[in-house]
Design a protein around this motif. Structure first.
Motif, short mmCIF file in Angstrom:
data_model
loop_
_atom_site.label_atom_id
_atom_site.label_comp_id
_atom_site.label_asym_id
_atom_site.label_seq_id
_atom_site.Cartn_x
_atom_site.Cartn_y
_atom_site.Cartn_z
N UNK A 65 0.80 -1.22 0.00
CA UNK A 65 0.00 0.00 0.00
C UNK A 65 0.84 1.28 0.00
N UNK A 66 1.99 1.22 0.66
CA UNK A 66 2.87 2.40 0.65
C UNK A 66 3.75 2.39 -0.60
N UNK A 67 4.22 1.21 -0.98
CA UNK A 67 5.16 1.10 -2.11
C UNK A 67 4.59 1.62 -3.42
N UNK A 68 3.30 1.43 -3.65
CA UNK A 68 2.75 1.83 -4.95
C UNK A 68 2.57 3.34 -5.07
N UNK A 69 2.65 4.04 -3.94
CA UNK A 69 2.50 5.51 -3.98
C UNK A 69 3.41 6.17 -5.02
N UNK A 70 4.62 5.67 -5.12
CA UNK A 70 5.62 6.25 -6.02
C UNK A 70 5.28 6.00 -7.49
N UNK A 71 4.31 5.14 -7.76
CA UNK A 71 4.02 4.74 -9.14
C UNK A 71 2.65 5.20 -9.62
N UNK A 72 2.00 6.05 -8.81
CA UNK A 72 0.66 6.55 -9.16
C UNK A 72 0.59 8.05 -8.88
N UNK A 73 -0.47 8.69 -9.39
CA UNK A 73 -0.81 10.04 -8.94
C UNK A 73 -1.79 9.85 -7.78
N UNK A 81 -2.81 10.06 3.75
CA UNK A 81 -2.70 8.82 4.52
C UNK A 81 -1.36 8.14 4.25
N UNK A 82 -0.80 8.40 3.06
CA UNK A 82 0.48 7.78 2.72
C UNK A 82 0.32 6.35 2.27
N UNK A 83 -0.87 6.01 1.77
CA UNK A 83 -1.12 4.64 1.33
C UNK A 83 -2.20 4.63 0.25
N UNK A 84 -2.04 3.69 -0.67
CA UNK A 84 -2.99 3.53 -1.78
C UNK A 84 -3.54 2.11 -1.72
N UNK A 128 -0.81 1.84 13.32
CA UNK A 128 -0.21 1.28 12.11
C UNK A 128 -0.95 1.81 10.90
N UNK A 129 -0.89 1.06 9.80
CA UNK A 129 -1.55 1.51 8.57
C UNK A 129 -3.05 1.68 8.74
#
Ligand code: ATR
Length: 271
Positions: A65-73, A81-84, A128-129
């Motif tokens: 959920x956090x990792x994909x942030x860098x790959x989306x708008x 929230x810092x999560x997708x 947590x998340x």
């Protein structure tokens, strides 16, 4: 045919496929929902590859959920929230949109039970998340939120992040002061899941006039919810949160109002 899916690791026991496919069937949509166990080292490639393959939308779960942030708008909510947990693809190679429907899941779970949020006093246990999403959801919807966590520093860091929304944080000992005055309580810890005879909150602090949402959904009737009901509190089980994050994702992807009752039944049949 439209293909939707869930990326995570592990994903094999996910309840999202039956929940979404029940909706497709009910509305006669030509769509499928698949689970995809992505390689943690190639999450960016996985998102791009899904787009190239014509996938229309992805849900995202642990640990991505956090990792994909860098790959989306990210939407404003997802960025805050810092999560997708939900991605929508335009299908033309442009950067996909990243949403956080876990936030909507919390708001809509309360709304479904006619529990107002705005102007009310809320306690979120867990930083947590899940605690982050619940805290943002309630604070953004106008509640005064106190985050209580076993590791105090985590609660304080979360409160600092959402300082602009008036969020405060502290340890579990603060529950004694905060909970008797609270209108809403969310359990965003895993307590009650592995050991169903544990609760994150002392029973004597629960009271009528409180609405309690437990993010744990296995078991559905957690010790916290059983004790909350015994104290006269309103209870909202974790399946409602799971349901409404899925409902929000479905509606974002399809633009069609979700068949909530059908999705709820598909989910609860498997819990
Ligand atoms: P998630 O992303 O699902 O929220 P997480 O980041 O591992 O998962 O967070 C788990 C939450 O449950 C944390 O708030 C954790 O408290 P700590 O930050 O102190 O670890 C909480 N938690 C887990 N086990 C707990 C326990 N036995 N008692 C109290 N809190 C617990």
């Amino acid at each position: 045919m439209d293909v939707y899916g869930l990326i995570g690791n592990p994903v094999e026991h996910s309840l999202s496929p039956p929940m979404h496919e029940a909706a497709y069937e009910a509305l006669s949509l030509d769509a499928r929902y698949v689970t995809l166990e992505a390689d943690p080292d190639r999450i960016g490639a996985a998102v791009e590859g899904a787009d190239a393959l014509g996938v229309a939308g992805l849900n995202v779960t642990v640990p991505f959920k956090q990792d994909v942030l860098a790959h989306v708008h990210p939407t404003e909510t997802a960025a805050a929230v810092g999560a997708v947990n939900t991605i929508t693809f335009a299908g033309d190679g442009t950067t996909p949109e990243g949403h956080n429907t876990d936030v909507e899941g919390v708001v809509r779970a309360f709304a479904h039970h006619d529990v107002p949020i705005e102007g009310r006093s809320a306690v979120v246990v867990g930083a947590g998340g899940a605690g982050r999403a619940a805290t943002y959801a309630l604070a953004d919807a106008g509640a005064d939120v106190f985050v209580s966590n076993r590791t105090v520093e985590r609660a304080e860091a979360l409160a600092d992040d959402f300082e602009g929304l008036g969020v405060e944080g502290g340890g579990l000992d603060a529950l004694e002061d905060r909970l008797p005055e609270a209108d809403l309580l969310v359990n965003a810890t895993s307590v009650g899941m592995e050991d169903p005879d544990t609760s994150p909150v002392p029973a004597e602090l629960l009271h009528d006039g409180l609405a309690v949402l437990d993010a744990v959904y296995t078991p559905l009737r957690t010790k916290l919810l059983r004790e909350a009901a015994a104290a006269g509190a309103e209870t909202v089980d974790g399946a409602w949160m799971l349901l409404f994050q899925g409902v929000a994702a479905f509606e974002r992807w399809t633009g069609v109002e979700a068949p909530v009752a059908v999705m709820n039944e598909a989910l609860r049949d498997r819990l």
